[in-house]
Design a protein around this motif. Structure first.
Motif, PDB file in Angstrom:
ATOM      1  N   GLU A 117     -19.633  45.911  83.952  1.00 44.92           N
ATOM      2  CA  GLU A 117     -18.227  45.072  84.120  1.00 44.92           C
ATOM      3  C   GLU A 117     -18.449  43.834  83.544  1.00 44.92           C
ATOM      4  OE1 GLU A 117     -16.989  45.619  87.964  1.00 44.92           O
ATOM      5  OE2 GLU A 117     -16.091  47.674  87.479  1.00 44.92           O
ATOM      6  N   ALA A 118     -19.404  42.966  83.840  1.00 47.10           N
ATOM      7  CA  ALA A 118     -19.688  41.571  83.287  1.00 47.10           C
ATOM      8  C   ALA A 118     -19.948  41.553  81.683  1.00 47.10           C
ATOM      9  CB  ALA A 118     -20.904  40.830  84.084  1.00 47.10           C
ATOM     10  N   LYS A 119     -20.566  42.552  81.239  1.00 48.20           N
ATOM     11  CA  LYS A 119     -21.026  42.608  79.815  1.00 48.20           C
ATOM     12  C   LYS A 119     -19.425  42.717  79.005  1.00 48.20           C
ATOM     13  CE  LYS A 119     -23.216  45.475  76.317  1.00 48.20           C
ATOM     14  NZ  LYS A 119     -24.155  46.565  76.254  1.00 48.20           N
ATOM     15  N   GLN A 120     -18.563  43.837  79.474  1.00 49.80           N
ATOM     16  CA  GLN A 120     -17.515  44.140  78.984  1.00 49.80           C
ATOM     17  C   GLN A 120     -16.540  42.827  78.940  1.00 49.80           C
ATOM     18  OE1 GLN A 120     -16.124  47.658  80.810  1.00 49.80           O
ATOM     19  NE2 GLN A 120     -17.604  48.640  79.824  1.00 49.80           N
ATOM     20  N   ARG A 162     -15.037  40.796  75.752  1.00 55.11           N
ATOM     21  CA  ARG A 162     -13.512  40.579  75.503  1.00 55.11           C
ATOM     22  C   ARG A 162     -13.514  39.054  75.393  1.00 55.11           C
ATOM     23  NH1 ARG A 162     -13.141  44.321  79.729  1.00 55.11           N
ATOM     24  NH2 ARG A 162     -12.833  42.622  81.316  1.00 55.11           N
ATOM     25  N   ALA A 163     -14.079  38.169  76.296  1.00 59.27           N
ATOM     26  CA  ALA A 163     -13.808  36.955  75.890  1.00 59.27           C
ATOM     27  C   ALA A 163     -14.460  36.219  74.601  1.00 59.27           C
ATOM     28  CB  ALA A 163     -14.793  36.143  77.324  1.00 59.27           C
ATOM     29  N   HIS A 164     -15.625  36.952  74.185  1.00 61.74           N
ATOM     30  CA  HIS A 164     -16.060  36.557  72.962  1.00 61.74           C
ATOM     31  C   HIS A 164     -15.270  36.895  71.740  1.00 61.74           C
ATOM     32  CE1 HIS A 164     -19.058  36.087  69.676  1.00 61.74           C
ATOM     33  NE2 HIS A 164     -18.742  37.224  69.317  1.00 61.74           N
ATOM     34  N   GLY A 216      -9.547  35.577  79.000  1.00 62.69           N
ATOM     35  CA  GLY A 216      -9.596  34.173  79.354  1.00 62.69           C
ATOM     36  C   GLY A 216      -8.438  33.595  79.676  1.00 62.69           C
ATOM     37  N   ARG A 217      -8.282  32.050  79.650  1.00 61.84           N
ATOM     38  CA  ARG A 217      -6.979  31.256  79.967  1.00 61.84           C
ATOM     39  C   ARG A 217      -6.876  30.351  78.698  1.00 61.84           C
ATOM     40  NH1 ARG A 217      -5.436  26.747  83.097  1.00 61.84           N
ATOM     41  NH2 ARG A 217      -3.663  27.310  84.619  1.00 61.84           N
ATOM     42  N   LEU A 218      -5.619  30.565  78.114  1.00 63.98           N
ATOM     43  CA  LEU A 218      -5.134  29.710  77.101  1.00 63.98           C
ATOM     44  C   LEU A 218      -3.978  28.853  77.715  1.00 63.98           C
ATOM     45  CD1 LEU A 218      -5.436  29.220  74.156  1.00 63.98           C
ATOM     46  CD2 LEU A 218      -3.736  30.745  73.595  1.00 63.98           C
TER      47      LEU A 218
END
Length: 296
Positions: free
Chosen positions: A77-80, A84-86, A91-93
């Motif tokens: 889950e951390a990898k996924q 997604r963030a990459h 994330g947060r915009l």
């Protein structure tokens, strides 16, 4: 202890057979046996009961299996999430915006962005152009929706709207009879304008526009937001020069008239720090281009 030890252990625990587990993991069986033995030595207790005919989990192995599975799930889950963030998909915009952008371009861009990137949290901050430039510099926002021109060489911009500047005046004003108002006729009028401090480059642009018509405007009231300008004009305090989209503000008692001659143009742009390379920002810029196709 490494992640591979946990993966190897879970495979053997699920297969209860070293040969099948080795085939599943695409490694040699002796190597798998060695890795499991290393894990047991590090833990200090056996994970399996081995005989020539069978492999069984010990009580400790059964408990360790549940924990190992959870660790592997969390790692995946951390990898996924990181992937997604990459890609700028999570994330947060934080977006700053001028009030007049809410009449058209901002809703269009936000609708499309949220449709494309539903896992991105979008936070909105209503700020003047001057305030947004400071917020961009301080890192308080990542994207700004500003009115040009600006004097900030460290900021990159992408124009998302071009529109004419028009005159807004009380509906009973004598100049309301004109379909297109000669700019020189505004010379004796009291003006309500966005303040120099808050409007920055746009305020200077309006000053130059009036000078081009042969006068310096008599500013009797300075305000922060466009809707306040319209309200002041409706109250009879003065006239103003505003972007055409301002007419979307529903206010009784005012009319909008074009200026005679070549219409002066004002631009709204997406702004971001030139030294940032965030995929979140790049994805928003792509959406902004798609939402305003006539400008790109």
């Amino acid at each position: 202890m490494e992640l591979r030890h946990l993966r190897y252990f879970v495979a053997v625990a699920e297969e209860l057979h070293f040969g099948r587990a080795a085939t599943r993991l695409a490694i040699m069986q002796p190597s798998l046996s060695q890795q499991i033995q290393q894990l047991e030595e590090e833990l200090g207790f056996p994970l399996f009961l081995r005989t020539k005919r069978s492999v069984e989990l010990t009580d400790a192995g059964s408990v360790f299996l549940d924990a190992a599975r959870q660790v592997l799930i969390q790692v995946q889950e951390a990898k996924q999430a990181a992937q997604r963030a990459h890609r700028g998909e999570a994330g947060r915009l934080v977006i700053g915006y001028i009030s007049s952008s809410t009449y058209d371009v901002l809703p269009l861009m936000l609708h499309l962005f949220r449709e494309r990137f539903p896992q991105v949290e979008v936070a909105l901050r209503e700020l003047t152009t001057h305030e947004q430039l400071r917020a961009l510099e301080e890192g308080a926002i990542q994207i700004g929706l500003i009115r040009l021109p600006i004097n900030a060489p460290w900021v990159s911009v992408q124009v998302v709207r071009r529109e004419p500047i028009v005159c807004v005046l009380p509906e009973q004003h004598l100049l309301a009879a004109y379909e297109r108002i000669p700019g020189a006729l505004l010379a004796q009028e009291p003006f309500v304008l966005q303040s120099r401090q808050q409007g920055s480059g746009y305020h200077v642009y309006l000053m130059k526009l009036c000078l081009g018509y042969g006068f310096t405007p008599n500013v009797v009231q300075e305000v922060t937001q466009m809707h306040a300008i319209v309200g002041m004009v409706a109250a009879g305090i003065g006239v103003s020069l505003v972007p055409l989209s301002t007419q979307n503000i529903r206010s009784q008692g005012v009319v909008y008239r074009e200026l005679e001659g070549d219409a002066p143009i004002t631009e709204v742009a997406v702004a971001w720090r030139s030294d940032t390379h965030s995929r979140l920002i790049q994805n928003f810029l792509s959406v902004a281009r798609e939402a305003t196709p006539d400008l790109h």
